[in-house]
Design a protein around this motif. Structure first.
Motif, short mmCIF file in Angstrom:
data_model
loop_
_atom_site.label_atom_id
_atom_site.label_comp_id
_atom_site.label_asym_id
_atom_site.label_seq_id
_atom_site.Cartn_x
_atom_site.Cartn_y
_atom_site.Cartn_z
N LEU A 74 0.85 -1.28 0.16
CA LEU A 74 -0.11 0.15 -0.48
C LEU A 74 1.14 1.21 0.44
CD1 LEU A 74 -2.65 -0.91 2.37
CD2 LEU A 74 -3.16 -0.82 0.43
N ASP A 75 2.04 1.07 0.44
CA ASP A 75 3.10 2.47 0.58
C ASP A 75 3.11 3.08 -1.22
OD1 ASP A 75 4.37 0.02 -0.15
OD2 ASP A 75 6.04 0.53 0.86
N GLN B 185 -3.85 9.86 -3.39
CA GLN B 185 -5.39 10.22 -4.13
C GLN B 185 -6.04 8.55 -4.08
OE1 GLN B 185 -2.89 11.28 -6.24
NE2 GLN B 185 -3.13 13.62 -5.03
N GLU B 186 -4.77 8.08 -4.77
CA GLU B 186 -5.43 6.22 -4.71
C GLU B 186 -5.90 5.46 -3.24
OE1 GLU B 186 -2.92 4.67 -8.64
OE2 GLU B 186 -1.51 4.46 -6.44
N LEU B 187 -4.78 5.76 -2.34
CA LEU B 187 -5.44 5.55 -1.14
C LEU B 187 -6.41 5.86 -0.20
CD1 LEU B 187 -3.89 3.59 1.58
CD2 LEU B 187 -2.54 5.54 1.88
N GLN B 188 -6.55 7.13 -0.49
CA GLN B 188 -7.71 7.61 -0.07
C GLN B 188 -9.14 6.77 -0.72
OE1 GLN B 188 -8.49 11.97 -0.54
NE2 GLN B 188 -9.85 12.03 0.47
N SER B 189 -8.71 6.34 -2.28
CA SER B 189 -10.23 6.55 -2.66
C SER B 189 -10.76 4.56 -2.12
CB SER B 189 -10.18 5.65 -4.38
OG SER B 189 -11.06 5.73 -4.68
N LEU B 190 -9.59 4.19 -2.58
CA LEU B 190 -9.23 2.80 -1.46
C LEU B 190 -9.59 2.97 0.49
CD1 LEU B 190 -8.42 -0.09 -1.50
CD2 LEU B 190 -6.28 0.08 -0.52
N ASP B 191 -9.56 3.86 0.95
CA ASP B 191 -9.90 3.70 1.73
C ASP B 191 -11.57 4.38 1.84
OD1 ASP B 191 -8.29 2.96 3.73
OD2 ASP B 191 -7.09 5.79 3.61
#
Length: 161
Positions: free
Chosen positions: A43-44, A49-55
């Motif tokens: 995940l690093d 933006q991708e991490l926010q979308s996954l969250d």
């Protein structure tokens, strides 16, 4: 008094669990995982933006909607109200050394290597003696009672080792 204290502690623990579960549902993956877990999952490598979308997706779809009900029963099908009670058995040993009675917080070593601590506020009268027999039996709510020969009553104890 001990039962009220146990119920109070149980209620407080339940409230903390609920708060913790609610906090975990609103935290992102990065806050819920250790840095090693976060890196091991790759995940690093995601952009912010991708991490926010996954969250966001996990918040919307990560809730479990099925409810699992577990019933603990004996071999005959009768309900067991205290399933852990089956694993707890009566212990008979001897106090290692001199015994002169009970006081709050007193630690008792037994000849079988176990150590028990007086956790109740009971203080029955006892006769002094060398290596008296001690009988420990399971009680309600996961607690234990100890009777030492020469005493007129039991006391609540918890195992130290």
């Amino acid at each position: 008094m001990m039962i009220r204290l146990r119920y109070s502690l149980l209620s407080a623990a339940l409230a903390l669990c609920c708060l913790s579960a609610q906090a975990q549902q609103t935290d992102g993956l990065q806050q819920r995982m250790t840095s090693d877990e976060f890196k091991a999952a790759g995940l690093d490598k995601l952009s912010p933006q991708e991490l926010q979308s996954l969250d966001g997706w996990l918040s919307a779809h990560g809730k479990v909607t099925t409810r699992v009900v577990t019933k603990v029963v004996t071999e005959t099908g009768k309900p067991m109200f205290y399933p852990d009670q089956g694993k707890r058995t009566k212990i008979i040993a001897h106090v290692a050394g001199h015994f002169s009675g009970w006081s709050e917080g007193k630690v008792i070593k037994l000849d079988n290597g176990q150590t028990w601590k007086h956790v109740g506020d009971e203080q029955p009268s006892c006769m002094s003696g060398e290596n008296p027999t001690a009988k420990i039996k399971p009680s309600l709510m996961g607690s234990w009672l100890m009777f030492v020969d020469g005493c007129n009553d039991t006391v609540h104890v918890e195992r130290v080792n």
